[in-house]
Design a protein around this motif. Structure first.
Motif, mmCIF file in Angstrom:
data_model
loop_
_atom_site.group_PDB
_atom_site.id
_atom_site.type_symbol
_atom_site.label_atom_id
_atom_site.label_comp_id
_atom_site.label_asym_id
_atom_site.label_seq_id
_atom_site.Cartn_x
_atom_site.Cartn_y
_atom_site.Cartn_z
ATOM 1 N N SER A 10 73.433 -33.151 -13.773
ATOM 2 C CA SER A 10 74.434 -34.218 -13.625
ATOM 3 C C SER A 10 73.995 -35.314 -12.661
ATOM 4 C CB SER A 10 75.760 -33.621 -13.133
ATOM 5 O OG SER A 10 75.633 -33.145 -11.790
ATOM 6 N N ILE A 11 72.783 -35.236 -12.116
ATOM 7 C CA ILE A 11 72.336 -36.233 -11.146
ATOM 8 C C ILE A 11 71.036 -36.878 -11.612
ATOM 9 C CG2 ILE A 11 73.388 -34.918 -9.261
ATOM 10 C CD1 ILE A 11 70.528 -34.163 -8.387
ATOM 11 N N GLN A 12 70.687 -37.965 -10.912
ATOM 12 C CA GLN A 12 69.395 -38.615 -11.098
ATOM 13 C C GLN A 12 68.771 -38.831 -9.729
ATOM 14 O OE1 GLN A 12 70.177 -42.191 -13.395
ATOM 15 N NE2 GLN A 12 69.621 -41.131 -15.285
ATOM 16 N N ALA A 13 67.476 -38.632 -9.636
ATOM 17 C CA ALA A 13 66.773 -38.769 -8.363
ATOM 18 C C ALA A 13 65.466 -39.516 -8.564
ATOM 19 C CB ALA A 13 66.492 -37.389 -7.759
ATOM 20 N N GLU A 14 65.047 -40.222 -7.492
ATOM 21 C CA GLU A 14 63.751 -40.900 -7.558
ATOM 22 C C GLU A 14 62.611 -39.896 -7.577
ATOM 23 O OE1 GLU A 14 66.426 -44.017 -6.634
ATOM 24 O OE2 GLU A 14 66.060 -42.331 -5.312
ATOM 25 N N LYS A 15 62.704 -38.867 -6.709
ATOM 26 C CA LYS A 15 61.596 -37.941 -6.538
ATOM 27 C C LYS A 15 62.121 -36.517 -6.413
ATOM 28 C CE LYS A 15 59.704 -41.730 -3.974
ATOM 29 N NZ LYS A 15 59.986 -42.443 -2.716
ATOM 30 N N ALA A 16 61.408 -35.592 -7.008
ATOM 31 C CA ALA A 16 61.680 -34.163 -6.827
ATOM 32 C C ALA A 16 60.448 -33.514 -6.221
ATOM 33 C CB ALA A 16 62.032 -33.505 -8.149
ATOM 34 N N PHE A 17 60.647 -32.821 -5.114
ATOM 35 C CA PHE A 17 59.563 -32.088 -4.463
ATOM 36 C C PHE A 17 59.724 -30.620 -4.837
ATOM 37 C CE2 PHE A 17 60.167 -35.945 -2.093
ATOM 38 C CZ PHE A 17 58.876 -36.363 -1.816
ATOM 39 N N ILE A 18 58.765 -30.116 -5.589
ATOM 40 C CA ILE A 18 58.896 -28.818 -6.250
ATOM 41 C C ILE A 18 57.814 -27.854 -5.772
ATOM 42 C CG2 ILE A 18 58.921 -27.624 -8.474
ATOM 43 C CD1 ILE A 18 61.260 -29.531 -8.171
ATOM 44 N N GLY A 19 58.238 -26.654 -5.396
ATOM 45 C CA GLY A 19 57.297 -25.595 -5.058
ATOM 46 C C GLY A 19 57.040 -24.702 -6.256
ATOM 47 N N LEU A 20 56.144 -23.748 -6.088
ATOM 48 C CA LEU A 20 55.793 -22.844 -7.188
ATOM 49 C C LEU A 20 55.246 -21.546 -6.624
ATOM 50 C CD1 LEU A 20 52.406 -23.028 -7.334
ATOM 51 C CD2 LEU A 20 52.983 -25.275 -8.201
ATOM 52 N N SER A 21 55.164 -20.549 -7.500
ATOM 53 C CA SER A 21 54.580 -19.266 -7.117
ATOM 54 C C SER A 21 53.193 -19.077 -7.698
ATOM 55 C CB SER A 21 55.484 -18.114 -7.575
ATOM 56 O OG SER A 21 56.744 -18.201 -6.957
ATOM 57 N N GLY A 22 52.876 -19.814 -8.765
ATOM 58 C CA GLY A 22 51.562 -19.711 -9.380
ATOM 59 C C GLY A 22 51.466 -20.671 -10.553
ATOM 60 N N VAL A 23 50.290 -20.739 -11.159
ATOM 61 C CA VAL A 23 50.078 -21.615 -12.319
ATOM 62 C C VAL A 23 49.213 -20.901 -13.346
ATOM 63 C CG1 VAL A 23 50.229 -23.724 -10.942
ATOM 64 C CG2 VAL A 23 48.003 -22.710 -11.378
ATOM 65 N N TRP A 24 49.349 -21.331 -14.613
ATOM 66 C CA TRP A 24 48.412 -20.929 -15.647
ATOM 67 C C TRP A 24 47.246 -21.908 -15.661
ATOM 68 C CZ3 TRP A 24 49.177 -16.235 -16.899
ATOM 69 C CH2 TRP A 24 50.454 -15.710 -17.087
ATOM 70 N N ASP A 25 46.210 -21.563 -16.401
ATOM 71 C CA ASP A 25 45.028 -22.422 -16.486
ATOM 72 C C ASP A 25 45.347 -23.812 -17.011
ATOM 73 O OD1 ASP A 25 43.250 -20.691 -15.449
ATOM 74 O OD2 ASP A 25 42.293 -20.103 -17.319
ATOM 75 N N ASN A 26 46.394 -23.924 -17.831
ATOM 76 C CA ASN A 26 46.747 -25.217 -18.412
ATOM 77 C C ASN A 26 47.670 -26.022 -17.487
ATOM 78 O OD1 ASN A 26 49.104 -23.798 -18.627
ATOM 79 N ND2 ASN A 26 49.369 -24.088 -20.828
ATOM 80 N N LEU A 27 47.776 -25.595 -16.246
ATOM 81 C CA LEU A 27 48.599 -26.247 -15.221
ATOM 82 C C LEU A 27 50.088 -26.188 -15.537
ATOM 83 C CD1 LEU A 27 48.515 -27.579 -12.471
ATOM 84 C CD2 LEU A 27 47.972 -29.746 -13.556
ATOM 85 N N SER A 28 50.500 -25.151 -16.224
ATOM 86 C CA SER A 28 51.919 -24.863 -16.352
ATOM 87 C C SER A 28 52.359 -24.151 -15.073
ATOM 88 C CB SER A 28 52.196 -23.973 -17.567
ATOM 89 O OG SER A 28 51.985 -24.683 -18.767
ATOM 90 N N LEU A 29 53.389 -24.674 -14.434
ATOM 91 C CA LEU A 29 53.864 -24.104 -13.183
ATOM 92 C C LEU A 29 54.728 -22.880 -13.468
ATOM 93 C CD1 LEU A 29 54.913 -27.391 -11.330
ATOM 94 C CD2 LEU A 29 52.632 -26.405 -11.650
ATOM 95 N N THR A 30 54.599 -21.855 -12.639
ATOM 96 C CA THR A 30 55.315 -20.606 -12.894
ATOM 97 C C THR A 30 56.001 -20.084 -11.637
ATOM 98 O OG1 THR A 30 53.391 -19.198 -12.399
ATOM 99 C CG2 THR A 30 53.635 -19.968 -14.675
ATOM 100 N N THR A 31 56.976 -19.225 -11.867
ATOM 101 C CA THR A 31 57.667 -18.518 -10.800
ATOM 102 C C THR A 31 58.001 -17.117 -11.283
ATOM 103 O OG1 THR A 31 59.481 -18.651 -9.185
ATOM 104 C CG2 THR A 31 59.978 -19.289 -11.459
ATOM 105 N N GLY A 32 58.365 -16.244 -10.361
ATOM 106 C CA GLY A 32 58.565 -14.849 -10.722
ATOM 107 C C GLY A 32 59.947 -14.497 -11.227
ATOM 108 N N LEU A 33 60.915 -15.400 -11.083
ATOM 109 C CA LEU A 33 62.286 -15.113 -11.487
ATOM 110 C C LEU A 33 62.753 -16.103 -12.542
ATOM 111 C CD1 LEU A 33 63.949 -14.387 -8.016
ATOM 112 C CD2 LEU A 33 63.254 -12.717 -9.744
#
Length: 265
Positions: free
Chosen positions: A162-185
């Protein structure tokens, strides 16, 4: 890693903690010789530890499963450097999304005394950290995940949709080789996906080690990433290839790092 068996081994270790070569051979339906070859390859990359016929994750990887307060004091210097770079990208009156995580908490600490911005987050820790600041903070509702000190579920997802933002700062738990970001949950992945959809620019903040292993649930593909702020040494070659392919801006936050690799947007 492109090897499906290797991905299975890492995923199984995250669920069990420790496995034997014999168990893996039976589960995957392949010979002990084949499994030992896979295990050796993972060990060479420092993705697993071998000991007396058993394998486990390295301590650095296991940290993803430590309680939030313990993770927040690990790799403090790396997180502070990343936070300083991230904070320099935030302008007065910006509307930003801060993901729930220890690196984004470091960003919140870094901007505490800076000009006011509008912050949307699902973190429980970030509002407390900024309680004496001039920032306007909106917190997503939903079910609290104790391990991550954040909210999740349909209420949290709806909040970010429901919102719009200029920037999102996103963390991660790991990545695949194709740079898909992943998390454990799965619940965290769904909320992160909603955050990314709400932002004009997606800025990934993660120390170097996060790019050397993966988690189960994907929440962001490479084509949605604008910038990555990380630390040295250089990221894996497969990741660098994706960064170049999608013209992602890559910044090494280390003071000692001689060069930042940057590709134009």
């Amino acid at each position: 890693m492109g090897n499906t068996r290797s991905q299975y081994i890492l995923s199984a270790l995250r669920g069990r903690g420790t496995l034997t070569v014999a168990e893996l051979s039976e589960q995957l339906g392949v010979s002990l010789v084949t499994i030992r070859k896979d295990v050796r390859a993972l060990a060479v990359q420092n993705l697993i530890v071998r000991q007396h016929g058993k394998i486990s994750l390295p301590i650095s990887t296991q940290q993803s499963y430590l309680p939030f307060n313990m993770r927040s004091i690990s790799q403090i210097d790396d997180k502070k450097r990343i936070a300083q770079v991230a904070a320099s990208m935030i302008d007065r009156d910006d509307t930003i999304i801060l993901d729930a995580g220890t690196t984004t908490l470091a960003i919140a600490t870094e901007i505490r005394g800076r000009p006011p911005v509008n912050i949307a987050t699902n973190s429980i820790s970030i509002p407390y950290t900024l309680s004496d600041s001039d920032h306007l903070i909106s917190v997503a509702g939903g079910q609290m995940l104790n391990h991550s000190l954040c909210t999740a579920g349909s209420d949290a997802e709806h909040f970010f949709r429901s919102i719009q933002a200029e920037k999102a700062f996103i963390g991660l738990s790991g990545v695949w080789d194709n740079l898909s970001l992943t998390t454990g949950l799965k619940a965290e992945a769904a909320v992160k996906g909603a955050m990314i959809a709400a932002a004009r620019r997606v800025i990934v903040v993660a120390a170097n080690q996060k790019f050397y292993h993966s988690q189960m649930f994907n929440f962001c593909d490479a084509d949605k990433i604008d910038t990555i702020i990380t630390t040295g040494p250089t990221l894996p070659e497969s990741i660098l290839e994706q960064i170049e392919r999608y013209h992602i801006k890559l910044i090494y936050a280390d003071a000692e790092q001689p060069d930042s690799m940057e590709t134009s947007d």
